[in-house]
Design a protein around this motif. Structure first.
Motif, PDB file in Angstrom:
ATOM      1  N   GLY A 172     -37.912 -32.569  52.488  1.00 43.79           N
ATOM      2  CA  GLY A 172     -36.865 -32.937  51.554  1.00 43.79           C
ATOM      3  C   GLY A 172     -35.725 -33.698  52.193  1.00 43.79           C
ATOM      4  O   GLY A 172     -34.865 -34.207  51.491  1.00 43.79           O
ATOM      5  N   ALA A 173     -35.676 -33.810  53.516  1.00 46.51           N
ATOM      6  CA  ALA A 173     -34.594 -34.558  54.147  1.00 46.51           C
ATOM      7  C   ALA A 173     -34.808 -36.052  53.929  1.00 46.51           C
ATOM      8  O   ALA A 173     -35.926 -36.542  54.050  1.00 46.51           O
ATOM      9  CB  ALA A 173     -34.541 -34.251  55.640  1.00 46.51           C
ATOM     10  N   ARG A 174     -33.759 -36.769  53.621  1.00 45.29           N
ATOM     11  CA  ARG A 174     -33.861 -38.190  53.336  1.00 45.29           C
ATOM     12  C   ARG A 174     -32.845 -38.974  54.164  1.00 45.29           C
ATOM     13  O   ARG A 174     -31.705 -38.531  54.352  1.00 45.29           O
ATOM     14  CB  ARG A 174     -33.603 -38.475  51.848  1.00 45.29           C
ATOM     15  N   THR A 175     -33.257 -40.140  54.622  1.00 49.20           N
ATOM     16  CA  THR A 175     -32.337 -41.012  55.320  1.00 49.20           C
ATOM     17  C   THR A 175     -31.213 -41.419  54.383  1.00 49.20           C
ATOM     18  O   THR A 175     -31.441 -41.715  53.226  1.00 49.20           O
ATOM     19  CB  THR A 175     -33.077 -42.276  55.799  1.00 49.20           C
ATOM     20  N   SER A 176     -30.011 -41.426  54.878  1.00 46.17           N
ATOM     21  CA  SER A 176     -28.870 -41.880  54.072  1.00 46.17           C
ATOM     22  C   SER A 176     -28.964 -43.381  53.903  1.00 46.17           C
ATOM     23  O   SER A 176     -28.870 -44.138  54.863  1.00 46.17           O
ATOM     24  CB  SER A 176     -27.555 -41.498  54.770  1.00 46.17           C
ATOM     25  N   ASP A 177     -29.156 -43.819  52.689  1.00 43.77           N
ATOM     26  CA  ASP A 177     -29.413 -45.225  52.437  1.00 43.77           C
ATOM     27  C   ASP A 177     -29.061 -45.510  50.978  1.00 43.77           C
ATOM     28  O   ASP A 177     -29.623 -44.904  50.070  1.00 43.77           O
ATOM     29  CB  ASP A 177     -30.895 -45.526  52.700  1.00 43.77           C
ATOM     30  N   THR A 178     -28.132 -46.418  50.732  1.00 44.86           N
ATOM     31  CA  THR A 178     -27.757 -46.745  49.352  1.00 44.86           C
ATOM     32  C   THR A 178     -28.684 -47.810  48.794  1.00 44.86           C
ATOM     33  O   THR A 178     -29.252 -48.627  49.528  1.00 44.86           O
ATOM     34  CB  THR A 178     -26.308 -47.241  49.286  1.00 44.86           C
ATOM     35  N   ALA A 179     -28.810 -47.826  47.491  1.00 41.75           N
ATOM     36  CA  ALA A 179     -29.718 -48.765  46.834  1.00 41.75           C
ATOM     37  C   ALA A 179     -29.280 -50.203  47.107  1.00 41.75           C
ATOM     38  O   ALA A 179     -28.118 -50.560  46.890  1.00 41.75           O
ATOM     39  CB  ALA A 179     -29.743 -48.496  45.330  1.00 41.75           C
ATOM     40  N   PRO A 180     -30.202 -51.056  47.570  1.00 45.09           N
ATOM     41  CA  PRO A 180     -29.858 -52.459  47.824  1.00 45.09           C
ATOM     42  C   PRO A 180     -29.826 -53.237  46.513  1.00 45.09           C
ATOM     43  O   PRO A 180     -30.855 -53.431  45.858  1.00 45.09           O
ATOM     44  CB  PRO A 180     -30.999 -52.938  48.731  1.00 45.09           C
ATOM     45  N   LEU A 181     -28.650 -53.701  46.120  1.00 46.90           N
ATOM     46  CA  LEU A 181     -28.515 -54.415  44.856  1.00 46.90           C
ATOM     47  C   LEU A 181     -28.657 -55.923  45.024  1.00 46.90           C
ATOM     48  O   LEU A 181     -28.699 -56.651  44.033  1.00 46.90           O
ATOM     49  CB  LEU A 181     -27.158 -54.081  44.210  1.00 46.90           C
ATOM     50  N   GLY A 182     -28.736 -56.382  46.260  1.00 49.79           N
ATOM     51  CA  GLY A 182     -29.030 -57.786  46.516  1.00 49.79           C
ATOM     52  C   GLY A 182     -30.476 -57.906  46.956  1.00 49.79           C
ATOM     53  O   GLY A 182     -31.393 -57.525  46.235  1.00 49.79           O
ATOM     54  N   LYS A 183     -30.688 -58.411  48.168  1.00 48.02           N
ATOM     55  CA  LYS A 183     -32.042 -58.478  48.694  1.00 48.02           C
ATOM     56  C   LYS A 183     -32.515 -57.100  49.131  1.00 48.02           C
ATOM     57  O   LYS A 183     -31.740 -56.284  49.637  1.00 48.02           O
ATOM     58  CB  LYS A 183     -32.101 -59.421  49.898  1.00 48.02           C
ATOM     59  N   LEU A 184     -33.809 -56.853  48.955  1.00 43.62           N
ATOM     60  CA  LEU A 184     -34.408 -55.652  49.523  1.00 43.62           C
ATOM     61  C   LEU A 184     -34.436 -55.782  51.043  1.00 43.62           C
ATOM     62  O   LEU A 184     -34.523 -56.889  51.583  1.00 43.62           O
ATOM     63  CB  LEU A 184     -35.830 -55.472  49.003  1.00 43.62           C
ATOM     64  N   PRO A 185     -34.402 -54.658  51.763  1.00 42.59           N
ATOM     65  CA  PRO A 185     -34.548 -54.738  53.219  1.00 42.59           C
ATOM     66  C   PRO A 185     -35.930 -55.264  53.584  1.00 42.59           C
ATOM     67  O   PRO A 185     -36.904 -55.086  52.842  1.00 42.59           O
ATOM     68  CB  PRO A 185     -34.354 -53.291  53.671  1.00 42.59           C
ATOM     69  N   ARG A 186     -36.002 -55.938  54.713  1.00 45.29           N
ATOM     70  CA  ARG A 186     -37.259 -56.586  55.132  1.00 45.29           C
ATOM     71  C   ARG A 186     -38.092 -55.721  56.059  1.00 45.29           C
ATOM     72  O   ARG A 186     -38.989 -56.216  56.721  1.00 45.29           O
ATOM     73  CB  ARG A 186     -36.934 -57.922  55.802  1.00 45.29           C
TER      74      ARG A 186
END
Length: 898
Positions: free
Chosen positions: A33-47
């Motif tokens: 259940g642990a998740r990396t802290s990462d906010t939703a990318p509203l521009g480009k998706l990460p590559r």
């Protein structure tokens, strides 16, 4: 493939981590259940998660309200993570299975992290190291009701399902990485009712009969495509064979051509199909590259948000562009050819070579516009695409004169910027800039650069630098040329070149000074400069120079010229401002100028008027000088400016009557010579001129002689036959919309009721368009709200609504009536049109405004709503600015026509 460039440090680190990960187990322990802290990318998706291919299975029945499916996405995970980001909007995901490089599976979790932007997250059951992964996602979704993604429409009581993915609507159709540089092969399988037909980007290779009246169709894998070019359609389509596209030196095989039309309409496709092979062959010859897909289908869509869409191998169009009859209006016939040429040009610029990101959408649209003009000039020189190019550029200049105008390469800050990028700046300014630099380096050299660009990036992505580098290399140009080219891409605005002839020295000199063109009332900064290829025509020939500084001189060969034209052949994307004496001399030399240069002269008059340098009488004088031209485009060029004067500057009815009399003196005799009926053997250009003059003289200037002739035709069209249907064939098809507009304005409610009843029974797109246009003209009458309410009904297709709502904005009464209705029906409008129209809403409901109060009510209404309307901030800014500029010009010019 793109050239190798220096890798940023972060990418070097990522590549290193990938190499090390090959020796590390695929799964690493992590707290459940642990998740990396990462906010939703509203521009480009990460590559760091990159798709490699899609296998898409869909179960589609247009008679239902929703559909289901599954997608298998093979991807490369490039860094350790416990999740990845992708796109999905309004999807119901029931299961996610993740298979790692060793074949081990786990269940993932799909989370709609930013639902309004269509950004979703898939959580893994632990941290995964860099490796190839396979995602299997099962989902269902409703058919979209706003012409996006996989949507459903009804025609003649029969439902159809089809797609429109551009720009960012594939996320409505299936989970995906919905960005243009995620370019991969797609394999599609459609399970559909046994009595339905389906088409897709590629050829069908297999069909199996399933249980319970279903069948499954499989299609060949595509070449690499971005999600926005993936397409399919399901329904009771007619599929008709067109002429084969023969093999050429660029393509060693025959390519099959088909038409796809709503049921019963297939025979009407033949005229459009017949002209397609020559278009393909012409474009192949230019690019030196064969048509790249395994077949070509042209589909006539019953309802569509765009004019057309260049899906690879399955090009979709508004139905009236493909469904042509022997008596179809001439403007439809020419538009059909031009739009087909545009969309097929995309098969190279857009589909084969795709822009890397949406800031370079001009690499698609400007090139397709520019290429369409080349094809039309070669195959249909009578269509005068050379003049269409100039009119398009001048139309773009009107937008580009706004401080709020987009750049050609506009930075993308959110989805709203993507959805509002499809405007005259992208298409027509972009095409004009390409044409200007093509003329500067020479057409053959430019073609050499274009061929290198296509070949070097085939089935991949490219950006503006790739294109400019290819042209510069072909031309042997360096950094100065690249800087000059970019000066038109990376800043908004139209250059204005101020000229002054000086013959007081040993040699005559033309003084040149550049700044930004700003209309009266603008708050913009005029102190801008470009690298402008300036070419000037003198009586003895043409001289050119690159104007890179604010001021420069052009030494003139020979004696002091009697006149000069500052934009030879109208090749330059710039306006010019001449001393009054020089402008008068140019006006006296109109008979020696080319048609293109006369259009440029008409634009100079309009630009001077809108800047406050010229007055209404100057415009009327130019109209009298240009109206006798045998060339339709030149004769009509001043009319839009004169319409503005008539609507906004006349002090009273007597002054309006004087302006109308000037128009009548310039054009009525020509209208009467053309007549109101088609003539055997007449040219298409005569038919187009008749249509344009009838529309302007009857609806804008309300000349009684023209209105009386059209009323006769309109009344005949409104007469019911024995079957209870209107006799729409009684009017000249080229004039049907104008005739119905006149008749409806005279006959009132009975005519409005008759048209509303008839539209529900009519599937012919040309006749529907004519009736809807006529209804739209009644917006400032007592029946206006009845008509607007009808626009919200299911009898009016979403793509048809604009014709009804925008038709009566030329008067203050019409604008007020539309505004008051819209503010009461805002929620219903949004529910029908959806996000693809959000950026256009301010212009749709407030375009044509011409007072500070118009601007203020627009701002007050939309400002609180901008957070929910992607792209509306730009639409609001441009509509408000245009309204205030109109008000300033009105204050300056009122009463200036004598």
């Amino acid at each position: 493939m793109r050239g190798i460039r220096r890798l940023p440090l972060c990418l070097v680190v990522l590549l290193a981590s990938f190499c090390l990960a090959r020796a590390i187990p695929a799964f690493a322990a992590a707290p459940l259940g642990a998740r990396t802290s990462d906010t939703a990318p509203l521009g480009k998706l990460p590559r760091w998660a990159v798709p490699q291919s899609y296998d898409l299975h869909l179960r589609v029945d247009p008679r239902q309200n929703d559909y289901s499916g599954s997608v298998t996405i093979k991807l490369q995970l490039k860094q350790s993570s416990d999740h990845l980001w992708l796109h999905g909007q309004e999807l119901k995901v029931s299961k996610v299975t993740i298979t790692d490089a060793t074949g081990k599976t786990q269940q993932g979790k799909y989370i709609a992290a930013a639902p309004k932007q269509g950004v979703a997250r898939i959580d893994f059951d632990g941290v995964l190291k860099p490796q190839p992964l396979t995602l299997d996602i099962a989902f269902s979704a409703p058919f979209n009701g706003q012409l996006q993604g996989l949507y459903k429409v009804t025609d003649a009581y029969q439902p159809y399902a089809m797609t429109q993915m551009e720009p960012i609507s594939a996320r409505y159709a299936f989970p995906s990485f919905d960005e243009p540089d995620f370019k991969t092969p797609f394999t599609l399988h459609l399970t559909i009712p046994a009595d339905e037909v389906a088409v897709a980007n590629t050829q069908q290779v297999k069909q199996t009969q399933d249980a319970d009246g279903w069948k499954t169709l499989s299609f060949t894998p595509t070449e690499p495509l971005p999600t926005y070019l993936v397409a399919w359609a399901v329904g009771p389509w007619d599929i008709v064979a067109g002429p084969d596209i023969p093999a050429t030196q660029w393509r060693d095989h025959v390519t099959k051509l088909r038409g796809v039309a709503p049921h019963g309409q297939g025979a009407r496709m033949q005229r459009a199909l017949a002209q397609t092979p020559a278009i393909i062959e012409t474009e192949e010859d230019y690019y030196g590259f064969g048509y790249p897909w395994d077949k070509l289908d042209l589909l006539a869509a019953p309802d569509f948000s765009a004019g057309a869409m260049e899906n690879a191998g399955l090009v979709t169009f508004r139905d009236w562009l493909l469904l042509l009859d022997p008596d179809s209006p001439a403007r439809y016939v020419q538009s059909s050819f031009n739009v087909i040429a545009h969309e097929l040009a995309h098969q190279w610029t857009g589909d084969t070579v795709t822009m890397t990101w949406w800031n370079d959408i001009w690499l698609n649209e400007a090139f397709a516009t520019w290429m369409q003009q080349k094809v039309t000039e070669k195959l249909h020189p009578d269509y005068r695409a050379d003049l269409d190019r100039i009119e398009g550029a001048q139309g773009a200049m009107a937008n580009d004169s706004l401080v709020s105008a987009r750049r050609i390469r506009q930075p993308i800050t959110g989805n709203g910027d993507i959805m509002t990028a499809f405007d005259s700046i992208t298409y027509k300014k972009g095409a004009a800039v390409l044409g200007m630099f093509e003329s500067f380096v020479g057409p053959d050299i430019f073609q050499k650069g274009m061929r290198a660009y296509i070949a070097g990036h085939k089935f991949g992505n490219a950006d503006a630098d790739d294109l400019i580098d290819a042209i510069a290399t072909a031309a042997g140009k360096g950094d100065d040329f690249k800087r000059d080219f970019r000066s038109f891409l990376d800043q908004s605005g139209v250059p204005v070149i101020k000229t002054k002839l000086d013959c007081g020295g040993r040699q005559p000199v033309l003084q040149l000074a550049q700044s930004r063109y700003l209309p009266l009332g603008s708050t913009g900064d005029p102190n801008m400069k470009w690298g402008v290829p300036v070419c000037v025509r003198f009586p003895h020939g043409v001289q050119c120079r690159m104007l890179e500084q604010t001021q420069a001189n052009m030494t003139i060969n020979g004696q002091c010229p009697a006149w000069y034209m500052p934009n030879a052949d109208a090749r330059g994307y710039y306006r010019y401002s001449m001393d009054k004496g020089d402008l008068d001399k140019l006006g006296g030399a109109l008979g020696t100028l080319s048609d293109a240069e006369r259009l440029s002269y008409a634009d100079a008059i309009d630009a001077g008027f809108r800047r406050g340098d010229l007055h209404a009488d100057d415009v009327l004088a130019a109209m009298r000088a240009l109206a006798p031209s045998k060339t339709r485009q030149v004769a009509l060029a001043p009319l839009d400016t004169v319409k503005w004067i008539y609507r906004h500057t006349a002090r009273d009815d007597a002054q309006r009557a004087r302006i109308a009399q000037a128009v009548s003196a310039a054009y009525l005799q020509r209208m009467q010579a053309l007549g109101f009926e088609r003539k055997a053997g007449e040219s298409a250009d005569d038919a187009l001129l008749r249509s344009s003059l009838a529309d302007s003289l009857a609806l804008d200037f309300r000349l009684p002689q023209v209105r009386a002739a059209l009323l006769t035709q309109g009344d005949a069209a409104l007469k019911r036959g024995d079957d209870g249907r209107l006799n729409l064939g009684a009017a000249n098809p080229d004039l049907l919309g104008t005739a119905l507009s006149v008749a409806t304005s005279v006959r009132g409610k009975p005519a409005v009721d008759a048209l509303i009843a008839e539209i529900g029974k009519t599937t012919d797109a040309a006749k529907r368009n004519a009736m809807l246009i006529a209804l739209g003209q009644q917006g400032d009458t007592s029946e206006g709200d009845q008509v607007r309410d009808f626009a919200l009904s299911k009898q009016v297709k979403v793509g048809e609504m604009r014709m009804v709502l925008s038709g009566a904005r030329d008067t203050q009464a019409g604008r007020d009536a539309l505004w008051n209705w819209f503010t009461r029906h805002y929620d219903q409008m949004l529910a029908r049109t959806g996000s693809f129209a959000d950026g256009e809403l301010p212009g749709l409901v407030a375009g044509g405004g011409c007072s500070p109060s118009d601007a203020d009510r627009l701002t007050a209404f939309f400002t609180p709503k901008l957070g929910d309307l992607p792209g509306a901030d730009r639409g609001l800014a441009q509509t408000r600015e245009a309204t205030l500029l109109c008000a300033a010009l009105k204050a300056k010019q009122t009463g200036s026509a004598r």
